[in-house]
Design a protein around this motif. Structure first.
Motif, PDB file in Angstrom:
ATOM      1  N   GLU A  22       3.629   9.301  -4.935  1.00  0.00           N
ATOM      2  CA  GLU A  22       4.166   9.150  -3.576  1.00  0.00           C
ATOM      3  C   GLU A  22       3.122   9.533  -2.536  1.00  0.00           C
ATOM      4  O   GLU A  22       2.957   8.842  -1.519  1.00  0.00           O
ATOM      5  CB  GLU A  22       5.419  10.025  -3.422  1.00  0.00           C
ATOM      6  CG  GLU A  22       6.109   9.863  -2.077  1.00  0.00           C
ATOM      7  CD  GLU A  22       7.399  10.654  -1.996  1.00  0.00           C
ATOM      8  OE1 GLU A  22       7.948  10.745  -0.871  1.00  0.00           O
ATOM      9  OE2 GLU A  22       7.861  11.185  -3.024  1.00  0.00           O
ATOM     10  N   LEU A  23       2.389  10.619  -2.795  1.00  0.00           N
ATOM     11  CA  LEU A  23       1.343  11.055  -1.867  1.00  0.00           C
ATOM     12  C   LEU A  23       0.248  10.007  -1.742  1.00  0.00           C
ATOM     13  O   LEU A  23      -0.219   9.701  -0.628  1.00  0.00           O
ATOM     14  CB  LEU A  23       0.752  12.381  -2.350  1.00  0.00           C
ATOM     15  CG  LEU A  23      -0.453  12.913  -1.569  1.00  0.00           C
ATOM     16  CD1 LEU A  23      -0.087  13.175  -0.112  1.00  0.00           C
ATOM     17  CD2 LEU A  23      -1.002  14.176  -2.229  1.00  0.00           C
ATOM     18  N   ASP A  72       1.548   7.073   0.319  1.00  0.00           N
ATOM     19  CA  ASP A  72       1.623   7.474   1.725  1.00  0.00           C
ATOM     20  C   ASP A  72       0.232   7.445   2.353  1.00  0.00           C
ATOM     21  O   ASP A  72       0.059   7.019   3.507  1.00  0.00           O
ATOM     22  CB  ASP A  72       2.216   8.881   1.859  1.00  0.00           C
ATOM     23  CG  ASP A  72       3.715   8.915   1.617  1.00  0.00           C
ATOM     24  OD1 ASP A  72       4.340   7.829   1.615  1.00  0.00           O
ATOM     25  OD2 ASP A  72       4.261  10.022   1.429  1.00  0.00           O
ATOM     26  N   THR A  73      -0.751   7.887   1.586  1.00  0.00           N
ATOM     27  CA  THR A  73      -2.132   7.912   2.077  1.00  0.00           C
ATOM     28  C   THR A  73      -2.664   6.501   2.286  1.00  0.00           C
ATOM     29  O   THR A  73      -3.380   6.234   3.259  1.00  0.00           O
ATOM     30  CB  THR A  73      -3.034   8.682   1.102  1.00  0.00           C
ATOM     31  OG1 THR A  73      -2.522  10.010   0.942  1.00  0.00           O
ATOM     32  CG2 THR A  73      -4.461   8.750   1.617  1.00  0.00           C
ATOM     33  N   ALA A 130      -0.968   3.915   3.167  1.00  0.00           N
ATOM     34  CA  ALA A 130      -0.399   3.457   4.440  1.00  0.00           C
ATOM     35  C   ALA A 130      -1.143   4.066   5.624  1.00  0.00           C
ATOM     36  O   ALA A 130      -1.413   3.386   6.625  1.00  0.00           O
ATOM     37  CB  ALA A 130       1.082   3.820   4.496  1.00  0.00           C
ATOM     38  N   ARG A 131      -1.516   5.327   5.517  1.00  0.00           N
ATOM     39  CA  ARG A 131      -2.255   5.989   6.596  1.00  0.00           C
ATOM     40  C   ARG A 131      -3.652   5.402   6.753  1.00  0.00           C
ATOM     41  O   ARG A 131      -4.152   5.266   7.872  1.00  0.00           O
ATOM     42  CB  ARG A 131      -2.346   7.495   6.329  1.00  0.00           C
ATOM     43  CG  ARG A 131      -1.026   8.232   6.485  1.00  0.00           C
ATOM     44  CD  ARG A 131      -1.180   9.707   6.170  1.00  0.00           C
ATOM     45  NE  ARG A 131      -2.127  10.357   7.086  1.00  0.00           N
ATOM     46  CZ  ARG A 131      -2.626  11.572   6.886  1.00  0.00           C
ATOM     47  NH1 ARG A 131      -2.305  12.253   5.794  1.00  0.00           N
ATOM     48  NH2 ARG A 131      -3.454  12.103   7.767  1.00  0.00           N
ATOM     49  N   GLU A 134      -3.295   2.407   8.773  1.00  0.00           N
ATOM     50  CA  GLU A 134      -3.015   2.774  10.169  1.00  0.00           C
ATOM     51  C   GLU A 134      -4.287   3.175  10.908  1.00  0.00           C
ATOM     52  O   GLU A 134      -4.386   3.001  12.121  1.00  0.00           O
ATOM     53  CB  GLU A 134      -2.005   3.923  10.215  1.00  0.00           C
ATOM     54  CG  GLU A 134      -0.599   3.520   9.815  1.00  0.00           C
ATOM     55  CD  GLU A 134       0.319   4.706   9.586  1.00  0.00           C
ATOM     56  OE1 GLU A 134      -0.131   5.853   9.827  1.00  0.00           O
ATOM     57  OE2 GLU A 134       1.471   4.497   9.168  1.00  0.00           O
ATOM     58  N   VAL A 137       4.564  -0.757  -0.184  1.00  0.00           N
ATOM     59  CA  VAL A 137       3.571  -0.407   0.835  1.00  0.00           C
ATOM     60  C   VAL A 137       2.822  -1.636   1.355  1.00  0.00           C
ATOM     61  O   VAL A 137       2.253  -1.601   2.448  1.00  0.00           O
ATOM     62  CB  VAL A 137       2.572   0.635   0.284  1.00  0.00           C
ATOM     63  CG1 VAL A 137       1.559   0.007  -0.653  1.00  0.00           C
ATOM     64  CG2 VAL A 137       1.874   1.388   1.401  1.00  0.00           C
TER      65      VAL A 137
END
Length: 237
Positions: free
Chosen positions: A174-175, A178-179, A181-182, A185, A203
């Protein structure tokens, strides 16, 4: 409109064995695009060919409108493509700090390197705690973070990620996603190879499905994730 990355009728062989057959795909600026498929589908070979580690027998690869399929890997990196390969390929006997420094070895902008080094430690706080630790003594999840951070130190326009969640505990998977996606961004386009198809489709913007080196399907990631046939074949029912 010119794609950021475009593969056209790509054929890649290992000896007489065809690993990728007639693959065409596009990645637009700012996207996360994922390649999904079973083992042996040609996903990792595709990334290796884009980064110059494998040569196509036929077809073309263009990046920002420029043919790159005959260029050496270091020139491809200079153009703005970084590759975090499968298997957390870090320098195990070197420190975390030294691995990060090596990630930016083709750059000569000292101030920019220092700023990106700090950005990586903000993106992966666990690495800050282990800067002087030998990379090979860290956990699998920490090594994966370092592999991604080292690739990002090249300040790529396009990041190739190969199986970033392999062998990780669910909380670290999950981490990692999430990374990813960042990272997008923050302005980096991502081409992702991942066997955890459910996480990858969650994602990604778009997805390509490979089977035995052949492109079978491509669509928006959300559309493929909702397709019962894809669910049955790749997402565990």
């Amino acid at each position: 409109m010119t794609a950021l990355l475009e593969l056209t009728d790509l054929h890649v062989y290992y000896g007489n064995i065809a690993a990728v057959r007639g693959l065409s795909l596009r990645v637009e600026p700012g996207e996360i695009v994922t390649l999904i498929g079973s083992n042996g589908a040609g996903k990792s070979t595709t990334l290796r060919t884009i980064s110059g580690l494998q040569r196509p027998r036929r077809g073309a690869i263009s990046f920002q409108g420029k043919r790159i399929d005959t260029l050496p890997t270091h020139d491809i990196v200079r153009l703005g493509i970084a590759h975090a390969p499968e298997g957390r390929q870090i320098f195990a006997k070197m420190s975390v700090r030294e691995n990060l420094e090596l990630g930016g070895f083709l750059r000569d902008d000292t101030e920019g390197l220092a700023a990106d080094h700090e950005s990586m430690l903000e993106l992966f706080p666990r690495l800050r705690e282990r800067l002087d630790q030998k990379a090979g003594t860290m956990s699998g999840g920490e090594q994966q973070m370092l592999a991604v951070a080292s690739a990002l130190m090249a300040r790529p326009v396009l990041l190739l990620l190969d199986e970033p969640s392999m062998g990780l505990a669910p909380v670290l998977v999950e981490l990692i996603f999430d990374t990813i996606a960042r990272i997008r961004e923050q302005g980096t386009t991502v081409l992702l190879v991942e066997q955890n198809a459910r996480a990858a489709l969650a994602v990604a913007d778009r997805a390509y499905v490979l089977e035995s080196g052949v492109l079978r399907l491509s669509d928006d990631a959300a559309t493929l994730a909702a397709d019962p046939a894809i669910t049955q074949a790749y997402l565990g029912g």
